[in-house]
Design a protein around this motif. Structure first.
Motif, PDB file in Angstrom:
ATOM      1  N   GLN A  17      37.945  45.640  33.191  1.00 11.83           N
ATOM      2  CA  GLN A  17      37.783  46.334  34.086  1.00 11.83           C
ATOM      3  C   GLN A  17      39.935  46.752  33.996  1.00 11.83           C
ATOM      4  O   GLN A  17      39.966  48.259  34.272  1.00 11.83           O
ATOM      5  CB  GLN A  17      37.861  45.941  36.080  1.00 11.83           C
ATOM      6  CG  GLN A  17      36.579  44.691  36.318  1.00 11.83           C
ATOM      7  CD  GLN A  17      36.698  43.342  35.894  1.00 11.83           C
ATOM      8  OE1 GLN A  17      36.433  43.411  34.427  1.00 11.83           O
ATOM      9  NE2 GLN A  17      35.993  42.662  36.620  1.00 11.83           N
ATOM     10  N   LEU A  18      40.346  45.889  33.834  1.00 11.62           N
ATOM     11  CA  LEU A  18      41.681  46.367  33.395  1.00 11.62           C
ATOM     12  C   LEU A  18      42.133  47.009  32.613  1.00 11.62           C
ATOM     13  O   LEU A  18      42.674  48.375  32.683  1.00 11.62           O
ATOM     14  CB  LEU A  18      42.660  45.162  33.227  1.00 11.62           C
ATOM     15  CG  LEU A  18      43.557  45.457  32.890  1.00 11.62           C
ATOM     16  CD1 LEU A  18      44.943  46.078  34.405  1.00 11.62           C
ATOM     17  CD2 LEU A  18      45.344  44.176  32.748  1.00 11.62           C
ATOM     18  N   ALA A  19      41.188  47.397  30.828  1.00 13.33           N
ATOM     19  CA  ALA A  19      41.086  48.072  29.269  1.00 13.33           C
ATOM     20  C   ALA A  19      40.402  49.134  30.178  1.00 13.33           C
ATOM     21  O   ALA A  19      41.195  50.189  29.542  1.00 13.33           O
ATOM     22  CB  ALA A  19      40.126  47.149  29.207  1.00 13.33           C
ATOM     23  N   THR A  20      38.977  49.195  31.068  1.00 12.60           N
ATOM     24  CA  THR A  20      38.800  50.395  31.196  1.00 12.60           C
ATOM     25  C   THR A  20      38.622  51.529  32.712  1.00 12.60           C
ATOM     26  O   THR A  20      38.375  52.684  32.528  1.00 12.60           O
ATOM     27  CB  THR A  20      37.173  50.122  30.639  1.00 12.60           C
ATOM     28  OG1 THR A  20      36.452  49.484  31.443  1.00 12.60           O
ATOM     29  CG2 THR A  20      37.201  49.869  29.333  1.00 12.60           C
ATOM     30  N   GLY A  21      38.818  50.566  33.368  1.00 16.22           N
ATOM     31  CA  GLY A  21      38.924  51.294  34.571  1.00 16.22           C
ATOM     32  C   GLY A  21      37.897  51.124  35.424  1.00 16.22           C
ATOM     33  O   GLY A  21      37.511  51.512  36.403  1.00 16.22           O
ATOM     34  N   ALA A  22      36.785  50.703  34.798  1.00 21.19           N
ATOM     35  CA  ALA A  22      35.465  50.961  35.165  1.00 21.19           C
ATOM     36  C   ALA A  22      35.415  50.036  36.263  1.00 21.19           C
ATOM     37  O   ALA A  22      36.147  49.056  36.848  1.00 21.19           O
ATOM     38  CB  ALA A  22      34.252  49.980  33.516  1.00 21.19           C
ATOM     39  N   TRP A  75      34.469  40.664  31.360  1.00 21.96           N
ATOM     40  CA  TRP A  75      34.164  41.138  33.202  1.00 21.96           C
ATOM     41  C   TRP A  75      34.390  39.793  34.131  1.00 21.96           C
ATOM     42  O   TRP A  75      35.109  40.398  34.848  1.00 21.96           O
ATOM     43  CB  TRP A  75      32.637  41.793  33.224  1.00 21.96           C
ATOM     44  CG  TRP A  75      32.908  42.648  34.140  1.00 21.96           C
ATOM     45  CD1 TRP A  75      32.520  41.922  35.809  1.00 21.96           C
ATOM     46  CD2 TRP A  75      32.811  44.221  34.467  1.00 21.96           C
ATOM     47  NE1 TRP A  75      32.176  42.553  36.980  1.00 21.96           N
ATOM     48  CE2 TRP A  75      32.771  43.989  36.184  1.00 21.96           C
ATOM     49  CE3 TRP A  75      33.375  44.772  34.043  1.00 21.96           C
ATOM     50  CZ2 TRP A  75      33.180  44.692  36.397  1.00 21.96           C
ATOM     51  CZ3 TRP A  75      33.743  46.016  34.285  1.00 21.96           C
ATOM     52  CH2 TRP A  75      33.593  46.474  36.013  1.00 21.96           C
ATOM     53  N   ASN A  76      34.234  38.965  33.623  1.00 22.59           N
ATOM     54  CA  ASN A  76      34.444  37.308  34.581  1.00 22.59           C
ATOM     55  C   ASN A  76      35.745  37.257  34.646  1.00 22.59           C
ATOM     56  O   ASN A  76      36.484  36.555  34.856  1.00 22.59           O
ATOM     57  CB  ASN A  76      33.526  36.666  33.754  1.00 22.59           C
ATOM     58  CG  ASN A  76      31.887  36.149  34.570  1.00 22.59           C
ATOM     59  OD1 ASN A  76      31.668  36.885  35.592  1.00 22.59           O
ATOM     60  ND2 ASN A  76      31.428  35.587  34.345  1.00 22.59           N
ATOM     61  N   TRP A  77      36.067  37.676  33.181  1.00 20.04           N
ATOM     62  CA  TRP A  77      37.983  37.576  33.308  1.00 20.04           C
ATOM     63  C   TRP A  77      38.891  38.505  33.951  1.00 20.04           C
ATOM     64  O   TRP A  77      39.811  38.293  34.140  1.00 20.04           O
ATOM     65  CB  TRP A  77      38.110  37.093  32.027  1.00 20.04           C
ATOM     66  CG  TRP A  77      38.047  35.959  31.968  1.00 20.04           C
ATOM     67  CD1 TRP A  77      37.704  35.198  31.859  1.00 20.04           C
ATOM     68  CD2 TRP A  77      37.130  35.544  30.260  1.00 20.04           C
ATOM     69  NE1 TRP A  77      36.567  34.250  31.194  1.00 20.04           N
ATOM     70  CE2 TRP A  77      37.111  34.433  29.534  1.00 20.04           C
ATOM     71  CE3 TRP A  77      37.552  36.333  28.411  1.00 20.04           C
ATOM     72  CZ2 TRP A  77      36.835  33.987  28.282  1.00 20.04           C
ATOM     73  CZ3 TRP A  77      37.481  36.054  27.498  1.00 20.04           C
ATOM     74  CH2 TRP A  77      36.534  34.994  27.386  1.00 20.04           C
TER      75      TRP A  77
END
Length: 198
Positions: free
Chosen positions: A174-179, A168-170
């Motif tokens: 977010q990119l992979a899951t869209g979360a 998440w820090n990297w």
């Protein structure tokens, strides 16, 4: 006249060096924690830290100990609130959420705290600060799932949380899951290790 104030007590300068290190890791990350830079920011000669911390590792451990203390306070605050104890799974979710939030809020400190070379140094007392939090995780897993090996499940869950925090820090998750936040990932991790909640 030396850079150090002559009337400052040893414990005062020792604490100031750690304070400076805590501020430095918050601003610039673990890679910025050199003895020379900490001394410069503390306003002392570059050799002064060695009087209080004979090795760089001992100073890093003292700084990391502050991070574990803060994480422990946050964990206690979320687990020990309300009128009575919440169900174990709820406490686990709160504890895990506090862990992930700490990783987001204190990225440099988080990185420093989990460096293997520091945790390996049992004689520096860092394990005494870090292991109680893991013990609490084991205890809650044992209550939530008494049919499982609580220590192994807690270890796997911790590894999963650590992975979520790092990725998440990297920005990778977010990119992979869209979360947009880590809550769905946290709940998926709890379900994976403890089974689906009611």
């Amino acid at each position: 006249m030396p850079l150090e104030e002559v009337d400052e007590t040893e414990t005062g300068l020792r604490a100031r060096l750690v304070d400076v290190g805590v501020d430095l890791v918050a601003q610039e990350g673990a890679q910025a924690l050199t003895l020379r830079e900490i001394a410069r920011r503390a306003g002392v000669s570059h050799g002064a830290p060695r009087r209080y911390f004979p090795t760089h590792l001992e100073l890093l451990s003292a700084i990391a100990r502050r991070g574990f203390a803060e994480l422990g306070k946050r964990a206690s605050a979320v687990v020990e609130h309300g009128d009575g104890p919440a169900p174990a799974r709820e406490q686990l979710a709160s504890l895990a959420g506090a862990y992930l939030q700490f990783a987001l809020d204190s990225r440099g400190m988080y990185e420093l705290m989990f460096r293997h070379d520091l945790l390996e140094s049992g004689h520096l007392g860092l394990r005494d600060t870090s292991l109680p939090l893991f013990g609490r995780l084991v205890e809650l897993v044992g209550v939530a799932r008494p049919d499982l090996d609580a220590r192994l499940v807690a270890g796997a869950l911790w590894a999963n949380l650590h992975g979520i925090a790092q990725l998440w820090n990297w920005g990778s998750l977010q990119l992979a899951t869209g979360a947009e936040d880590f809550a769905p990932l946290l709940h998926a991790a709890l379900d994976a290790h403890l089974g689906s909640g009611e």
